[in-house]
Design a protein around this motif. Structure first.
Motif, short mmCIF file in Angstrom:
data_model
loop_
_atom_site.label_atom_id
_atom_site.label_comp_id
_atom_site.label_asym_id
_atom_site.label_seq_id
_atom_site.Cartn_x
_atom_site.Cartn_y
_atom_site.Cartn_z
N ARG A 115 36.50 43.98 42.68
CA ARG A 115 36.13 44.82 43.82
C ARG A 115 34.96 45.70 43.40
NH1 ARG A 115 40.01 48.47 47.23
NH2 ARG A 115 41.13 48.81 45.28
N ALA A 116 33.90 45.69 44.21
CA ALA A 116 32.77 46.56 43.92
C ALA A 116 33.24 48.02 43.94
CB ALA A 116 31.67 46.34 44.96
N MET A 117 32.66 48.84 43.08
CA MET A 117 33.05 50.24 42.97
C MET A 117 33.00 50.94 44.33
SD MET A 117 31.26 53.24 40.67
CE MET A 117 31.46 52.31 39.15
N LYS A 118 31.96 50.66 45.09
CA LYS A 118 31.82 51.28 46.40
C LYS A 118 33.00 50.90 47.30
CE LYS A 118 28.88 51.37 50.50
NZ LYS A 118 27.71 50.76 51.19
N ASN A 119 33.41 49.64 47.26
CA ASN A 119 34.54 49.19 48.08
C ASN A 119 35.85 49.85 47.67
OD1 ASN A 119 32.87 47.57 49.56
ND2 ASN A 119 33.54 45.63 48.65
N VAL A 120 36.00 50.11 46.39
CA VAL A 120 37.23 50.73 45.91
C VAL A 120 37.39 52.11 46.52
CG1 VAL A 120 38.45 51.63 43.89
CG2 VAL A 120 37.26 49.42 43.75
N LEU A 121 36.34 52.94 46.40
CA LEU A 121 36.43 54.30 46.93
C LEU A 121 36.51 54.29 48.46
CD1 LEU A 121 36.53 57.26 46.16
CD2 LEU A 121 34.05 57.35 46.37
N ALA A 122 35.88 53.31 49.09
CA ALA A 122 35.90 53.22 50.54
C ALA A 122 37.24 52.73 51.06
CB ALA A 122 34.77 52.31 51.03
N GLY A 123 38.09 52.25 50.16
CA GLY A 123 39.37 51.71 50.59
C GLY A 123 39.26 50.33 51.21
N ARG A 124 38.16 49.66 50.86
CA ARG A 124 37.93 48.31 51.40
C ARG A 124 38.42 47.30 50.36
NH1 ARG A 124 35.05 46.93 55.60
NH2 ARG A 124 34.16 49.04 55.78
N HIS A 125 39.28 46.38 50.77
CA HIS A 125 39.91 45.46 49.82
C HIS A 125 39.09 44.19 49.55
CE1 HIS A 125 43.49 47.91 49.73
NE2 HIS A 125 43.53 47.92 51.05
N GLU A 126 37.95 44.10 50.14
CA GLU A 126 37.10 42.93 49.99
C GLU A 126 36.64 42.76 48.54
OE1 GLU A 126 32.67 42.40 51.62
OE2 GLU A 126 34.16 42.53 53.22
N ARG A 127 36.80 41.54 48.01
CA ARG A 127 36.50 41.28 46.61
C ARG A 127 35.26 40.39 46.47
NH1 ARG A 127 40.62 42.76 43.29
NH2 ARG A 127 39.83 41.48 41.59
N ALA A 128 34.49 40.69 45.43
CA ALA A 128 33.33 39.86 45.08
C ALA A 128 33.77 38.80 44.08
CB ALA A 128 32.22 40.73 44.48
N LEU A 129 32.99 37.71 44.03
CA LEU A 129 33.29 36.63 43.09
C LEU A 129 31.99 36.09 42.53
CD1 LEU A 129 35.30 34.61 41.82
CD2 LEU A 129 35.00 33.17 43.86
N TYR A 130 31.88 36.10 41.20
CA TYR A 130 30.73 35.54 40.50
C TYR A 130 31.21 34.35 39.67
CZ TYR A 130 28.16 39.93 41.41
OH TYR A 130 27.56 41.02 41.99
N LYS A 131 30.44 33.27 39.70
CA LYS A 131 30.81 32.09 38.91
C LYS A 131 29.60 31.56 38.16
CE LYS A 131 33.36 28.68 40.65
NZ LYS A 131 33.75 27.45 41.40
N MET A 132 29.80 31.27 36.89
CA MET A 132 28.77 30.65 36.06
C MET A 132 29.26 29.26 35.67
SD MET A 132 27.23 31.89 32.37
CE MET A 132 26.25 33.23 33.06
N VAL A 133 28.42 28.26 35.92
CA VAL A 133 28.74 26.87 35.59
C VAL A 133 27.89 26.45 34.40
CG1 VAL A 133 28.86 24.50 36.46
CG2 VAL A 133 29.18 26.43 38.04
N CYS A 134 28.52 26.02 33.33
CA CYS A 134 27.81 25.66 32.10
C CYS A 134 28.12 24.23 31.68
CB CYS A 134 28.20 26.60 30.95
SG CYS A 134 27.76 28.32 31.23
N ASP A 135 27.17 23.63 31.01
CA ASP A 135 27.39 22.34 30.36
C ASP A 135 28.46 22.57 29.29
OD1 ASP A 135 27.13 20.24 28.33
OD2 ASP A 135 25.36 19.61 29.43
N GLY A 136 29.52 21.77 29.33
CA GLY A 136 30.63 21.99 28.42
C GLY A 136 30.28 21.80 26.97
N VAL A 137 29.23 21.04 26.68
CA VAL A 137 28.85 20.76 25.29
C VAL A 137 27.80 21.75 24.80
CG1 VAL A 137 27.86 19.06 23.72
CG2 VAL A 137 29.39 18.32 25.57
N THR A 138 26.70 21.90 25.55
CA THR A 138 25.58 22.74 25.09
C THR A 138 25.72 24.19 25.51
OG1 THR A 138 24.26 22.34 27.08
CG2 THR A 138 24.07 20.73 25.28
N LYS A 139 26.60 24.48 26.47
CA LYS A 139 26.78 25.82 27.06
C LYS A 139 25.54 26.28 27.82
CE LYS A 139 31.03 26.47 25.85
NZ LYS A 139 31.30 25.10 25.33
N LYS A 140 24.64 25.35 28.13
CA LYS A 140 23.50 25.67 28.98
C LYS A 140 24.00 26.02 30.37
CE LYS A 140 19.39 23.51 31.04
NZ LYS A 140 18.57 22.27 31.10
#
Length: 448
Positions: A374-399
């Motif tokens: 939850r973004a800090m602003k959403n926490v104080l605002a009482g907003r339950h909306e959550r952010a999601l970040y995803k990183m996709v990497c090559d399993g071998v090279t980690k690129k």
């Protein structure tokens, strides 16, 4: 090139056409551009620019509520659609003037007429005048597709959405792509009841599944209704002015406005291209090679009319490459690898590179790193909306082969991160970068 009236004749003064015209003229070419509507094209006149201004306006609905949690005594506020609409259209007028002035300052002749191609080097204007050019560039863009069924003419498209006389209380939006979800968020925040009808089972096909699932979840929580696996059967106008919409698999629904966001079609109909030998695909798009050249040597095309990647920055890159190659002595081609994208929904999404599914299909071994917070602003605002970040990497090279985000300011954050993905950096490069605290963006270097 004295045998021709112009070195370059451009049909269409949108993003790609204006860039190609201006740069070619700066290189010394004699250039004319024909535009039957307004200079600036879809993005400036009836697309991403006015839409983003509506998105900004819509964000105030939540910001004003949240401000109370931050100590501001905010009274109940009334939204005036007409004020926002007129201010947005005034800014469109301003940009139209700037684009026009920019072309004229670079010596480009602007012809405010429809033009059709009547020969490999010949263009005929609506007035009947015929002109010739060494090269012809097709940059006419695309238009919204409207399904064909009884009463479909009673609906509108994104083109008309910016000019509505009043804000509809009930809106039905057809489609599951980025335009549909962006306008769903806009109208919902303005207080309209929004129903999204999609013929398939998912929204935002082609985007990372985690991001689109999160947007669907949040959108439903915000009060947007979704009807999947449904086709339009009929729309009829009732005596009270409302629209009665009949759908497959669902009961009829009564709304005040139906907005079609069901894809875009290249504007090649009636342009005369096939008659002079220019090959089109089954959707009417101009077939071009990597240098934007069509099947007729003297005729080129850039932007949405080619249906390669329908994004404004891509059209601009194509227009630049065209001008540099033909008139600047600096031949190069557009690199379509790792193009960042954004959906200005509520909250916005952004991504670059491969999705998790694409990476698994192409690479086999992948490593996925995520942050669900939850973004800090959403926490104080009482907003339950959550952010999601995803990183996709090559399993071998980690690129890092993909980055995908949903949350406040996701497109602003992704732009810089897209450079890292384009450069082929590894997860370790992110890990070694010191976090900028406290920010949402720091999650990118803290992913586990």
């Amino acid at each position: 090139m004295a045998d021709y009236d112009y070195d370059l004749f451009v049909i269409g003064a949108g993003s790609g056409g204006t860039r190609a015209s201006r740069v070619s003229a700066a290189y010394g070419a004699k250039v004319a551009v024909a535009e039957e509507y307004r200079v600036g094209g879809t993005c400036v006149i009836r697309g991403c620019v006015p839409k983003k201004l509506l998105v900004y306006g819509a964000h105030f609905a939540e910001d004003l509520k949240d401000a109370r949690r931050f100590g501001w005594d905010v009274p109940e506020c009334r939204f005036d659609w007409a004020v926002l609409r007129d201010n947005v259209l005034a800014d469109v007028d301003r940009l139209n003037g700037l684009y026009t002035q920019n072309l004229q300052n670079n010596g480009v002749e602007i012809i405010a007429e429809r033009a059709t191609v009547t020969g490999p080097h010949e263009v005929t204007l609506a007035s009947g005048r015929t002109v010739t050019a060494k090269y012809i560039l097709i940059a006419v863009g695309a238009h919204p597709h409207v399904p064909d069924f009884p009463g479909s003419d009673l609906g509108i498209t994104s083109n008309e959405a910016f000019h509505l006389d009043a804000l509809p209380k009930r809106v039905l939006i057809a489609g599951g792509g980025y335009i549909a979800n962006e306008f769903a968020g806009i109208f919902n925040e303005f207080g309209s009841h929004v129903t999204v009808v999609n013929r398939s089972e998912v929204i935002l096909r082609g985007y990372d599944h985690s991001m689109r699932d999160r947007l669907l979840q949040i959108s439903i929580t915000k009060g947007i209704d979704f009807r999947f696996h449904s086709e339009f059967k009929k729309i009829e106008k009732l005596e009270n002015g409302a629209l009665r919409v009949e759908l497959s698999k669902y009961e009829p629904i009564e709304v005040d406005c139906v907005l079609f966001a069901t894809g875009r079609v290249p504007n090649t109909k009636g342009l005369g291209l096939e008659e002079v030998g220019v090959e089109l695909d089954d959707k009417g798009a101009v077939k071009v090679d990597a240098d934007n050249q069509s099947s007729v040597d003297s005729i080129y095309a850039v932007g949405d009319v080619t249906n390669r990647v329908q994004l404004t920055p891509v059209a601009i890159r194509e227009g630049q490459a065209f001008a540099d190659t033909l008139f600047g002595g600096k031949p190069h081609q557009v690199d379509y690898h790792c193009i960042p994208n954004a959906v200005f929904s509520h909250p916005p999404m952004a991504g670059v590179g491969m999705t998790e599914s694409e990476a698994k299909n192409k690479l086999g071994s992948v490593a996925i790193y995520q942050s669900d917070f939850r973004a800090m602003k959403n926490v104080l605002a009482g907003r339950h909306e959550r952010a999601l970040y995803k990183m996709v990497c090559d399993g071998v090279t980690k690129k890092v082969v993909g980055l995908h985000m949903i949350g406040p300011d996701a497109p602003e954050i992704l732009q810089a991160a897209a450079v890292a993905v384009k450069a082929g950096l590894t997860k370790d490069a992110f890990d070694q970068t010191v976090a900028l605290h406290p920010t949402m963006a720091e999650e990118l270097v803290l992913l586990k």
